[in-house]
Design an enzyme around this catalytic site. Structure first.
Site, PDB file in Angstrom:
ATOM      1  N   ASP A 135      12.427 -36.837   4.248  1.00 21.14           N
ATOM      2  CA  ASP A 135      11.613 -38.049   4.241  1.00 21.14           C
ATOM      3  C   ASP A 135      10.430 -37.839   3.302  1.00 21.14           C
ATOM      4  O   ASP A 135      10.045 -36.704   3.015  1.00 21.14           O
ATOM      5  CB  ASP A 135      11.053 -38.331   5.648  1.00 21.14           C
ATOM      6  N   GLN A 164       9.480 -43.406  -3.147  1.00 21.83           N
ATOM      7  CA  GLN A 164       8.832 -44.648  -2.695  1.00 21.83           C
ATOM      8  C   GLN A 164       8.477 -45.511  -3.908  1.00 21.83           C
ATOM      9  O   GLN A 164       7.626 -45.135  -4.721  1.00 21.83           O
ATOM     10  CB  GLN A 164       7.554 -44.285  -1.923  1.00 21.83           C
ATOM     11  N   ARG A 185      17.189 -41.563  -1.673  1.00 23.54           N
ATOM     12  CA  ARG A 185      16.935 -42.755  -0.859  1.00 23.54           C
ATOM     13  C   ARG A 185      15.716 -43.467  -1.437  1.00 23.54           C
ATOM     14  O   ARG A 185      14.622 -42.896  -1.488  1.00 23.54           O
ATOM     15  CB  ARG A 185      16.643 -42.345   0.588  1.00 23.54           C
ATOM     16  N   HIS A 228      15.411 -53.638   3.982  1.00 23.47           N
ATOM     17  CA  HIS A 228      15.952 -54.766   4.762  1.00 23.47           C
ATOM     18  C   HIS A 228      15.791 -56.054   3.984  1.00 23.47           C
ATOM     19  O   HIS A 228      16.092 -57.122   4.483  1.00 23.47           O
ATOM     20  CB  HIS A 228      15.203 -54.879   6.096  1.00 23.47           C
ATOM     21  N   ARG A 290       6.055 -49.369  11.905  1.00 16.53           N
ATOM     22  CA  ARG A 290       6.943 -50.543  12.064  1.00 16.53           C
ATOM     23  C   ARG A 290       6.119 -51.784  12.417  1.00 16.53           C
ATOM     24  O   ARG A 290       6.420 -52.874  11.957  1.00 16.53           O
ATOM     25  CB  ARG A 290       8.009 -50.298  13.153  1.00 16.53           C
TER      26      ARG A 290
END
Ligand code: FDA
Length: 309
Positions: A135, A164, A185, A228, A290
């Site tokens: 991560d 990122q 990712r 998303h 979140r």
């Protein structure tokens, strides 16, 4: 403004005590977290794999300055990987690791400890027949995390890294990490960052995401599209097609509990869809990020707090 306040609270010990001790929090946390225990995480993993999704499990925890805590995290990952091997789930489930949870912030030899600890996790993953993705945390850790990734990739070329899109540097990092076998990712970025290092507006971040995606999709590695955002998902599909990529040469990734219908749709359309699945008792920082991403989540949380009792 609201986002920065919540992200500041995500690193405050005082806020943590308040949020953790309100009983109603748990029900909302459960939307994003598989459970406190390993067996709960394995049960959810099993269920999601049965629905055609792949998984990346995250044993929750971050920012430790305690060597014993870092060692305990390594033990938890090794136990998890042993369990994935034993249950046959490792074919579709990998792990995600935060280096700050395995020693990166220790006052003495943090970087060396994080490298050694991450290596132990990679060895257990190799033994289980699966992979690890590192991560990415706030920008003060990017050089250190990518440095450790480069070292680990000498022995574990399948090691994935997170980049990122909101950081100015990331397009260049995408070029470095788009070579053969590289797993990247790409996400927008979840931390509070200054304008000296990161784009601030949504539009700028989205444009940067597309530029990075173009580099990764045209490269020789395996892009992992972690978003998303419906528009970015559409663009990723188009870029994959224009670059002649087959559905098994890249994947979509989403967080557990967010847009599950879209996750299912992507599986039905023949894509690879990996769900990032956190578990464990140290959910506070993850949960607050979140909340910061979506005002509706915060409103829901505050309403539940106001109506308790
Ligand atoms: P955006 O925030 O614009 O959201 C698009 C849409 O998605 C929203 O309109 C909403 O419908 C839905 N949505 C997004 N977030 C939601 C939420 N919290 N609750 C409900 N709905 C939501 N970041 C990081 O800094 N380091 C990392 O290592 C990772 N790792 C990572 C792995 C994976 C698999 C994912 C999907 C994401 C990350 N992230 C991350 C987080 C990432 O940087 C980013 O903060 C979130 O994914 C939100 O950005 P989106 O791209 O989804 O877009």
């Amino acid at each position: 403004m609201l986002r920065s306040t919540i992200l500041a609270a995500a690193r405050s010990g005082g806020c943590r005590k308040v949020v953790e001790n309100v009983p109603v929090t748990r029900a909302i946390v459960d939307r994003f977290v598989a459970g406190d225990r390993l067996d709960e995480a394995v049960a959810v993993t099993d269920e999601l794999i049965a629905s055609g999704r792949s998984i990346s499990l995250d044993h929750l925890g971050e920012d430790t300055t305690d060597a014993e805590q870092a060692a305990a995290t390594v033990r938890a990952y090794r136990e998890l990987l042993g369990e994935l091997k034993r249950t046959g789930l490792a074919a579709h489930a990998e792990v995600s690791v935060k280096l700050s949870a395995v020693g990166q912030f220790l006052p003495r030899d943090g970087e060396r400890t994080a490298l050694e600890n991450a290596r132990l996790i990679c060895e257990a993953a190799a033994d289980a027949g699966t992979t690890v993705t590192l991560d990415m945390e706030d920008h003060t850790t990017t050089d250190s995390t990518l440095g450790i990734a480069r070292r680990l990739r000498e022995d574990f070329p399948w090691l994935g890294v997170v980049l990122q899109a909101y950081l100015h540097r990331t397009e260049a990092d995408c070029r470095e990490f788009s070579g053969p076998g590289s797993r990247v990712r790409l996400c927008k970025g979840a931390y509070q960052e200054p304008s000296s290092v990161a784009f601030q507006s949504r539009a700028e971040v989205d444009r940067a995401y597309v530029r990075c995606l173009k580099v990764l999709m045209a490269g020789e590695g395996y892009p992992m599209v972690a978003s998303h955002d419906p528009r970015l998902i559409r663009i990723a599909g188009q870029l994959a097609e224009w670059n002649g990529r087959k559905p098994d040469s890249f994947e979509y990734q989403m967080l557990y509990g967010i847009r599950p219908e879209e996750q299912e749709r992507l599986v039905e359309a023949g894509g690879t869809m990996r769900v990032y699945l956190p578990y464990g008792s140290q959910w506070y920082g993850y949960f607050m990020r979140r909340l910061a991403e979506r005002p509706a989540n915060l409103t829901f949380f505050l309403r539940a707090l106001a109506s308790r009792g």
